[in-house]
Design an enzyme around this catalytic site. Structure first.
Site, mmCIF file in Angstrom:
data_model
loop_
_atom_site.group_PDB
_atom_site.id
_atom_site.type_symbol
_atom_site.label_atom_id
_atom_site.label_comp_id
_atom_site.label_asym_id
_atom_site.label_seq_id
_atom_site.Cartn_x
_atom_site.Cartn_y
_atom_site.Cartn_z
ATOM 1 N N GLU A 114 -18.911 2.380 6.811
ATOM 2 C CA GLU A 114 -17.856 2.968 7.367
ATOM 3 C C GLU A 114 -16.756 1.938 7.505
ATOM 4 O O GLU A 114 -17.082 0.727 7.676
ATOM 5 C CB GLU A 114 -17.970 3.693 8.707
ATOM 6 C CG GLU A 114 -18.804 4.780 8.750
ATOM 7 C CD GLU A 114 -19.305 5.406 9.850
ATOM 8 O OE1 GLU A 114 -18.972 4.903 10.959
ATOM 9 O OE2 GLU A 114 -20.352 6.227 10.032
ATOM 10 N N LYS A 116 -13.982 0.190 9.425
ATOM 11 C CA LYS A 116 -13.816 -0.208 10.869
ATOM 12 C C LYS A 116 -12.445 -0.167 11.330
ATOM 13 O O LYS A 116 -11.535 -0.960 11.171
ATOM 14 C CB LYS A 116 -14.121 -1.762 11.197
ATOM 15 C CG LYS A 116 -14.499 -2.070 12.784
ATOM 16 C CD LYS A 116 -15.020 -3.269 12.942
ATOM 17 C CE LYS A 116 -14.974 -3.791 14.217
ATOM 18 N NZ LYS A 116 -13.987 -3.760 15.137
ATOM 19 N N ASP A 118 -8.859 -0.302 13.411
ATOM 20 C CA ASP A 118 -8.339 -0.926 14.373
ATOM 21 C C ASP A 118 -7.326 -0.247 15.416
ATOM 22 O O ASP A 118 -6.136 -0.111 15.410
ATOM 23 C CB ASP A 118 -7.276 -2.147 13.905
ATOM 24 C CG ASP A 118 -7.181 -3.190 15.007
ATOM 25 O OD1 ASP A 118 -7.740 -3.323 16.060
ATOM 26 O OD2 ASP A 118 -6.213 -3.919 14.460
ATOM 27 N N TYR A 225 -16.276 8.528 14.444
ATOM 28 C CA TYR A 225 -17.318 7.890 13.701
ATOM 29 C C TYR A 225 -18.806 7.931 14.234
ATOM 30 O O TYR A 225 -19.716 7.345 13.976
ATOM 31 C CB TYR A 225 -16.884 6.272 13.685
ATOM 32 C CG TYR A 225 -16.432 5.913 15.215
ATOM 33 C CD1 TYR A 225 -17.808 5.388 15.672
ATOM 34 C CD2 TYR A 225 -15.556 5.595 15.675
ATOM 35 C CE1 TYR A 225 -17.721 4.889 17.319
ATOM 36 C CE2 TYR A 225 -15.283 5.036 17.108
ATOM 37 C CZ TYR A 225 -16.390 4.700 17.498
ATOM 38 O OH TYR A 225 -16.432 4.155 18.975
ATOM 39 N N LYS A 313 -16.533 -8.212 9.088
ATOM 40 C CA LYS A 313 -15.167 -8.415 9.411
ATOM 41 C C LYS A 313 -14.246 -8.596 8.041
ATOM 42 O O LYS A 313 -14.978 -9.472 7.332
ATOM 43 C CB LYS A 313 -14.626 -9.381 10.405
ATOM 44 C CG LYS A 313 -15.548 -8.923 12.144
ATOM 45 C CD LYS A 313 -14.793 -7.751 12.314
ATOM 46 C CE LYS A 313 -13.463 -8.005 12.974
ATOM 47 N NZ LYS A 313 -13.489 -8.384 14.672
ATOM 48 N N CYS A 407 26.988 -22.123 -2.707
ATOM 49 C CA CYS A 407 26.194 -21.037 -2.937
ATOM 50 C C CYS A 407 25.433 -21.463 -4.311
ATOM 51 O O CYS A 407 25.933 -21.939 -5.434
ATOM 52 C CB CYS A 407 27.115 -19.813 -3.390
ATOM 53 S SG CYS A 407 26.132 -18.471 -4.307
ATOM 54 N N CYS A 410 26.961 -19.377 -7.606
ATOM 55 C CA CYS A 410 28.239 -19.593 -8.217
ATOM 56 C C CYS A 410 28.882 -20.747 -7.603
ATOM 57 O O CYS A 410 30.090 -21.382 -8.326
ATOM 58 C CB CYS A 410 29.199 -18.295 -7.695
ATOM 59 S SG CYS A 410 29.587 -18.295 -5.954
ATOM 60 N N CYS A 425 27.952 -16.133 0.985
ATOM 61 C CA CYS A 425 28.959 -16.675 -0.219
ATOM 62 C C CYS A 425 29.708 -15.465 -0.050
ATOM 63 O O CYS A 425 29.464 -14.334 -0.396
ATOM 64 C CB CYS A 425 28.050 -16.771 -1.484
ATOM 65 S SG CYS A 425 29.147 -16.702 -2.965
ATOM 66 N N CYS A 430 30.747 -13.477 -7.386
ATOM 67 C CA CYS A 430 29.454 -14.094 -7.479
ATOM 68 C C CYS A 430 28.165 -13.499 -8.327
ATOM 69 O O CYS A 430 27.854 -12.177 -7.924
ATOM 70 C CB CYS A 430 28.826 -14.483 -6.204
ATOM 71 S SG CYS A 430 27.668 -15.358 -6.062
HETATM 72 ZN ZN LIG Z 1 28.002 -17.131 -4.791
#
Ligand SMILES: [Zn+2]
Length: 673
Positions: A114, A116, A118, A225, A313, A407, A410, A425, A430
């Site tokens: 099965e 497990k 959480d 379960y 686990k 940038c 560009c 920027c 750009c």
């Molecule tokens: Zn730019």
């Protein structure tokens, strides 16, 4: 109706509602529409409200929560709720299997695999087929009585049919579905509350509410379960018992599997490790149980751990690795975002190479330096993040990171707006920003243009065919045929896909524009409020701020967007191209059930401040005013209401308690006065 007719009708309504509840919440195969369900539910509530003495604790109406309690009672477990020993790799699991077969003196024995979950373990007790108690695990021997809260979980049956034993205790794990958790946190953030850190904590928080009406508003779910005990006990194996519990209406997990050999267990483990990300609940391993109850008894327990089960686990969601470098990329709004370049490492079964670093502040606060050893975490579907630096591992060669001043796309100067943690920027042409904007514009949640992926978007921008997002509606055959490897057939398909995206719902167009802080949900709010693009363009910042769900940050962003000449030109081009720029209806306004109704709120509310309560009404389309008049539709009265209560009474205005109001909106039916 005569008394016996009333009780027959109640019985039949409850039976039907419980059945449809099971179809909807447990096996996900509804047979009737939400509206049909709501109508039946309302009828039940109406009859019960006139016959209070006939309300039973198993009635579906009792799932909405009850008056708050002062404290939880202790709930002792007749049979202790055990915890499981762990295995962390195949070898440790095989050791367990070998030990177990030694104790059983048989090489092979049937096992059940099965997932497990959480979440939070609970024990549910039924007497004569009626749910009577829900308890947390606590220390395994004594837990807390959370019956009222458990009752609000819709996938838990409140009554069982005649095939049930006289006494029954089942065990399950309560969890907060991941998808609902995301929505829940979004709503918390929108109303100024701190988000919960993970679904497990919010499941725990919800289950331990003293006011079950709050729990009722949380979409908790459960997987059963195991069997605690049954009197009489008729099953001889765990797998039979689970099948039986499923047939009684309990929600069991579809991935449960009976196997014979340890190799099958390892295969189950590997197969399911691959899919846990895609499930709507968190799992941290596989539980393997010996199937036969007589063998379980023979094996017994050591301390609090049964020898007949083990938790294998899943690998932890954290790992340690080197931060090789910090890179930057440019977002569609020009933000320059740093990200971690990591020495590839396995985290929770997945190889991780990058992690998000958000902005320069984030790096400074954690004092991250290039070359550091860092702890990485993957939680849910979120992009991996750097949790912390392992300072003790520093050797002195680590290098501090500085944001670039230009940038990377560009080459223009990067600016940092005053008081903000971000770098931008601001070059309107750009090209990488245009690529990102177009990528967003054509994405699934926006205009959803099929066949227009990131590579092709980049090509369109690089070839100069696109100056702004609206240009995709002006592409023609000859433009595309000139591009590499574009055949007539694919050109035709693409142009058709682009053309059909013109009729996407209006809120998707708003999303597609890529206004900062405006995602799908805010776009829907704006659509409801304004209806078409012209109303939205001429909206005022002060009127945007008061729309529930839209704060000052969003309001100012929307306002600024429509004051920009370039943006207005893009919208004109979209309009000319035939993109639909008004709401055509069709989306369901379930949330606006209080539309146009006038409310006055008085007194103290149990779970929300008055102002939050009023926001809730506004969020559902209602109007809130400060004083009662003949035009008022409802007065909602909390604890110690003032003179407004008497005013409303003398004017014959309908008065609702807080609980009645919550029920009213919970029902999700349009409200008429
Ligand atoms: Zn730019």
């Amino acid at each position: 109706m005569s008394d016996s007719n009333i009780s027959d009708r109640l019985k039949s309504l409850r039976q039907k509602l419980n059945r449809h509840n099971h179809l909807y919440y447990v096996i996900h195969r509804p047979e009737i529409s939400d509206q049909e369900y709501d109508v039946m539910f309302q009828e039940l509530k109406d009859i019960e409200s006139q016959n209070l003495e006939l309300i039973t604790i198993d009635s579906p109406t009792q799932r909405v929560g009850a008056e708050p309690i002062k404290d939880f009672k202790e709930a002792s477990h007749p049979y202790p709720m055990l915890s499981l020993g762990n295995a962390f790799d195949d070898g440790e699991f095989l050791d367990w299997h070998q030990r177990t077969s030694g104790l059983l003196e048989q090489d092979e024995f049937r096992m059940v695999c099965e997932l497990k979950y959480d979440g939070l373990a609970v024990a549910l007790t039924y007497e004569e087929g009626v749910f009577v108690r829900g308890a947390t695990r606590g220390n395994g021997v004594v837990g807390e009585d959370v019956t009222l809260n458990i009752r609000t979980i819709k996938s838990i049956p409140l009554v069982l049919d005649n095939r049930r034993p006289d006494k029954l205790e089942v065990r399950g794990e309560v969890f907060f579905p991941k998808s609902a958790f995301t929505r829940f946190n979004d709503a918390r953030i929108a109303s100024g509350l701190d988000p919960y850190s993970n679904p497990r904590n919010s499941a725990a928080g919800s289950l331990k509410q003293l006011d079950s009406r709050i729990t009722a508003q949380r979409p908790l779910d459960i997987f059963i379960y195991g069997l605690g005990y049954a009197e009489p006990m008729v099953h001889s194996t765990h797998s039979e018992a689970m099948e039986y519990l499923g047939s009684l209406g309990f929600k069991t997990n579809p991935y449960n599997l009976t196997v014979e050999t340890p190799q099958q267990v390892i295969k189950y483990y590997k197969d399911h490790l691959k899919i846990i990300e895609s499930l709507d609940y968190d799992c941290d391993g596989v539980v393997i149980k010996v199937d036969r109850f007589d063998l379980q008894n023979h094996l017994g327990t050591v301390g609090r751990e049964p020898r007949w089960a083990v938790a294998y686990k899943f690998p932890p969601n954290q790992s340690i690795t080197r931060l090789l470098d910090i890179g930057v990329n440019v977002g569609r709004t020009g933000t320059i975002n740093p990200y971690a370049v990591l020495d590839p490492v396995e985290v929770g079964g997945v190889i991780v190479k990058n992690a998000t670093l958000h902005n320069e502040d984030y790096i400074r606060k954690r004092d991250l330096r290039i070359g550091d050893w860092v702890l990485i975490e993957r939680a849910g579907e979120v992009i991996p993040k750097v949790v912390k630096v392992l300072e003790e591992r520093r050797t002195g060669i680590e290098v501090e990171f500085h944001m670039p001043t230009r940038c990377p796309s560009c080459g223009q100067d990067i600016v940092t707006p005053y008081g903000e943690a971000l770098s931008l920027c601001i070059n309107a042409s750009c090209s990488i920003q245009l690529v990102r904007r177009l990528e967003h514009f054509v994405s699934k949640n926006s205009m959803d243009v099929e066949g227009l992926g990131i590579k092709f978007v980049t090509v369109l921008v690089e070839k100069g065919l696109i100056d702004d997002v609206s240009d995709i509606y002006y592409l023609c055959d000859s433009d595309l045929l000139e591009l590499d490897r574009m055949a007539q057939k694919s050109v035709t398909n693409l142009l058709e896909a682009i053309d059909s995206s013109k009729s996407r719902p209006f809120y998707r167009v708003i999303t597609a524009l890529g206004i900062p802080h405006v995602g799908v949900e805010v776009s829907e709010l704006l659509t409801r409020k304004y209806g078409d693009i012209d109303a939205l363009i001429s909206s005022k910042e002060e009127e945007l701020i008061v729309v529930p769900g839209i704060g000052p940050k969003i309001a100012s962003s929307v306002h600024a967007y429509f004051r920009n000449e370039t943006n207005l030109q893009i919208i004109e081009k979209l309009r000319k191209a035939g993109v639909i720029l008004q709401d055509q209806g069709g989306h369901v306004n379930r949330e606006l059930i209080l539309s146009g109704l006038k409310f006055v709120v008085t007194g103290r509310m149990a779970d929300l401040s008055r102002s939050k309560f009023e926001e809730k009404i506004k969020g559902l389309g209602g109007i809130v005013s400060g004083s009662v008049s003949s035009k008022t539709d409802f007065l909602v009265a909390g604890e110690s209401p003032g003179s407004k209560f008497a005013d409303a009474e003398s004017l014959g205005i309908r008065i609702l308690s807080e609980l009645e109001f919550l029920e009213l909106i919970e029902s999700n039916l349009p409200v008429n006065n």
